[in-house]
Design an enzyme around this catalytic site. Structure first.
Site, PDB file in Angstrom:
ATOM      1  N   PHE A  13       0.830  -1.206   0.000  1.00  0.00           N
ATOM      2  CA  PHE A  13       0.000   0.000   0.000  1.00  0.00           C
ATOM      3  C   PHE A  13       0.865   1.256   0.000  1.00  0.00           C
ATOM      4  O   PHE A  13       1.752   1.425   0.844  1.00  0.00           O
ATOM      5  CB  PHE A  13      -0.896   0.044   1.242  1.00  0.00           C
ATOM      6  CG  PHE A  13      -2.121  -0.810   1.158  1.00  0.00           C
ATOM      7  CD1 PHE A  13      -3.331  -0.288   0.716  1.00  0.00           C
ATOM      8  CD2 PHE A  13      -2.077  -2.150   1.527  1.00  0.00           C
ATOM      9  CE1 PHE A  13      -4.475  -1.067   0.642  1.00  0.00           C
ATOM     10  CE2 PHE A  13      -3.215  -2.951   1.457  1.00  0.00           C
ATOM     11  CZ  PHE A  13      -4.409  -2.407   1.013  1.00  0.00           C
ATOM     12  N   ASP A  14       0.585   2.151  -0.938  1.00  0.00           N
ATOM     13  CA  ASP A  14       1.074   3.518  -0.850  1.00  0.00           C
ATOM     14  C   ASP A  14       0.413   4.144   0.376  1.00  0.00           C
ATOM     15  O   ASP A  14      -0.614   3.651   0.868  1.00  0.00           O
ATOM     16  CB  ASP A  14       0.689   4.259  -2.138  1.00  0.00           C
ATOM     17  CG  ASP A  14       1.062   5.716  -2.104  1.00  0.00           C
ATOM     18  OD1 ASP A  14       2.210   6.032  -1.710  1.00  0.00           O
ATOM     19  OD2 ASP A  14       0.220   6.556  -2.456  1.00  0.00           O
ATOM     20  N   LEU A  15       0.983   5.233   0.876  1.00  0.00           N
ATOM     21  CA  LEU A  15       0.426   5.879   2.066  1.00  0.00           C
ATOM     22  C   LEU A  15      -0.404   7.114   1.707  1.00  0.00           C
ATOM     23  O   LEU A  15      -1.630   7.101   1.804  1.00  0.00           O
ATOM     24  CB  LEU A  15       1.554   6.241   3.029  1.00  0.00           C
ATOM     25  CG  LEU A  15       1.169   6.955   4.330  1.00  0.00           C
ATOM     26  CD1 LEU A  15       0.101   6.189   5.101  1.00  0.00           C
ATOM     27  CD2 LEU A  15       2.409   7.167   5.196  1.00  0.00           C
ATOM     28  N   ASP A  16       0.254   8.178   1.259  1.00  0.00           N
ATOM     29  CA  ASP A  16      -0.452   9.431   0.955  1.00  0.00           C
ATOM     30  C   ASP A  16      -1.365   9.258  -0.258  1.00  0.00           C
ATOM     31  O   ASP A  16      -0.913   8.898  -1.342  1.00  0.00           O
ATOM     32  CB  ASP A  16       0.550  10.549   0.666  1.00  0.00           C
ATOM     33  CG  ASP A  16       1.413  10.880   1.871  1.00  0.00           C
ATOM     34  OD1 ASP A  16       0.897  10.836   2.996  1.00  0.00           O
ATOM     35  OD2 ASP A  16       2.607  11.166   1.687  1.00  0.00           O
TER      36      ASP A  16
END
Length: 219
Positions: A13-16
């Site tokens: 998962f990417d965060l932002d």
């Protein structure tokens, strides 16, 4: 795009723009940094381009800064971000339920972000999401692992993942797609973040999901 594949066991998962809506904190930090250069940024939405990509790249691309100016701008950005901007942030509605369901189904979850790893860990812990993730991978504070590809490869190596066909990157920007493909894994582009359909498709996203809940279609 590919036909839907439900055989993924590991989700990066990417965060932002993927796990959290960090737009307020990031844009406030950019505004703070630009003021140090005498630049008044009045249209906050134009600064959404800074959400996701490495900051060095963004200051160079969108502001025309030299490498040295970019380093200086990142330093100013972090002055604001580490104390205030990091918590001007919220988890997307429904995301924790999706993470909980993925873990219930026995999936391995990893954060792979271009944000510095200490900041990423602080955010995940602040929102009580660490229980769902096996590892949090990000860039180094000094600039190492400065691309999404480098972060993904670092996460694959650290988590001892050898079968890349089991891994799906989930992210909202072209950098997620490009980094995933350069690392040999597929990418699900999500539309509730900041990239948009055209950006993701032009980058070659393998799949597109419009909602947070849509992530579960690939389990």
């Amino acid at each position: 795009m590919k036909n839907k594949n439900n055989n993924y066991d590991i989700f990066f998962f990417d965060l932002d723009g993927t796990l959290t809506d960090s737009s307020l904190g990031i844009t406030n930090s950019v505004i703070y940094a630009l003021k140090k250069f005498g630049i008044e940024a009045t249209d906050r939405r134009r600064l959404y381009s800074f959400i996701g990509p490495p900051l060095m790249d963004s200051f160079e691309k969108f502001c025309g800064f030299t490498k040295e100016q970019c380093k200086e701008a990142v330093g100013y950005y972090r002055e604001y971000y580490r104390d205030r901007g990091i918590f001007e942030n919220r988890v997307y509605d429904g995301m924790e339920d999706v993470l909980k369901e993925l873990k219930r189904r026995g999936k391995t979850l990893v954060v792979a972000t271009s944000k510095p790893e200490p900041f990423a860990r602080q955010i995940i812990e602040h929102f009580h999401l660490m229980q769902y993730f096996d590892y949090v991978a990000g860039m180094e504070m000094g600039g190492g692992r400065g691309t999404k590809e480098e972060v993904i490869r670092y996460a694959l190596y650290t988590c001892k993942i050898t079968d890349k066909s089991r891994v799906l990157m989930v992210g909202d920007r072209e950098h997620d797609v490009i980094g995933a493909h350069a690392s040999g894994i597929d990418c699900l582009g999500i539309l509730y973040g900041f990239g948009g359909r055209d950006e993701l498709l032009n980058a070659g996203a393998d799949y597109i999901a419009e909602t947070v809940e849509g992530i579960l279609d690939y389990v």
